[in-house]
Design a protein around this motif. Structure first.
Motif, mmCIF file in Angstrom:
data_model
loop_
_atom_site.group_PDB
_atom_site.id
_atom_site.type_symbol
_atom_site.label_atom_id
_atom_site.label_comp_id
_atom_site.label_asym_id
_atom_site.label_seq_id
_atom_site.Cartn_x
_atom_site.Cartn_y
_atom_site.Cartn_z
ATOM 1 N N ALA A 130 0.845 -1.184 0.000
ATOM 2 C CA ALA A 130 0.000 0.000 0.000
ATOM 3 C C ALA A 130 0.885 1.240 0.000
ATOM 4 O O ALA A 130 1.548 1.533 0.971
ATOM 5 C CB ALA A 130 -0.910 0.001 1.219
ATOM 6 N N ALA B 244 -6.152 5.129 6.270
ATOM 7 C CA ALA B 244 -4.951 4.300 6.390
ATOM 8 C C ALA B 244 -3.673 5.124 6.531
ATOM 9 O O ALA B 244 -2.637 4.571 6.886
ATOM 10 C CB ALA B 244 -4.841 3.379 5.196
ATOM 11 N N GLU C 247 -2.333 -3.678 1.414
ATOM 12 C CA GLU C 247 -3.773 -3.829 1.278
ATOM 13 C C GLU C 247 -4.020 -4.957 0.289
ATOM 14 O O GLU C 247 -3.328 -5.061 -0.733
ATOM 15 C CB GLU C 247 -4.385 -2.541 0.756
ATOM 16 N N TRP D 86 -6.206 -6.259 5.250
ATOM 17 C CA TRP D 86 -4.927 -5.549 5.324
ATOM 18 C C TRP D 86 -3.951 -6.433 6.076
ATOM 19 O O TRP D 86 -4.346 -7.202 6.955
ATOM 20 C CB TRP D 86 -5.097 -4.242 6.104
ATOM 21 N N PRO E 72 -7.919 -0.884 8.282
ATOM 22 C CA PRO E 72 -6.673 -0.255 8.728
ATOM 23 C C PRO E 72 -6.672 0.031 10.233
ATOM 24 O O PRO E 72 -5.661 -0.152 10.898
ATOM 25 C CB PRO E 72 -6.608 1.052 7.928
#
Length: 68
Positions: A4, A13, A28, A35, A53
């Motif tokens: 990510a 996030a 992700e 996640w 997140p």
């Protein structure tokens, strides 16, 4: 698995990456709706997964208090 990056993170996030991204590789997994975070410490690999997140951030805070 795609890491990510800041350019594709949802706003919620950013805090996760700012607080834990220096110590954990945060990813992700949109196709699987979760996640994950991975951390290598010598020969140990620590892996944490969560649906959001925020949930991952809470798990990482708990994990950082416990050494393998």
């Amino acid at each position: 698995m795609r890491p990510a990056g800041p350019s594709r993170l949802p706003w919620l996030a950013y805090d996760l990456v700012i607080r834990h991204g220096g110590r954990w590789q945060i990813s992700e997994h949109p196709d699987l709706a979760f996640w994950s975070a991975e951390r290598r410490e010598g020969t140990a690999i620590r892996f944490v997964a969560a649906h959001t997140p925020g949930e991952l951030a809470a798990k990482l805070e708990a994990a950082e208090g416990i050494r393998p």
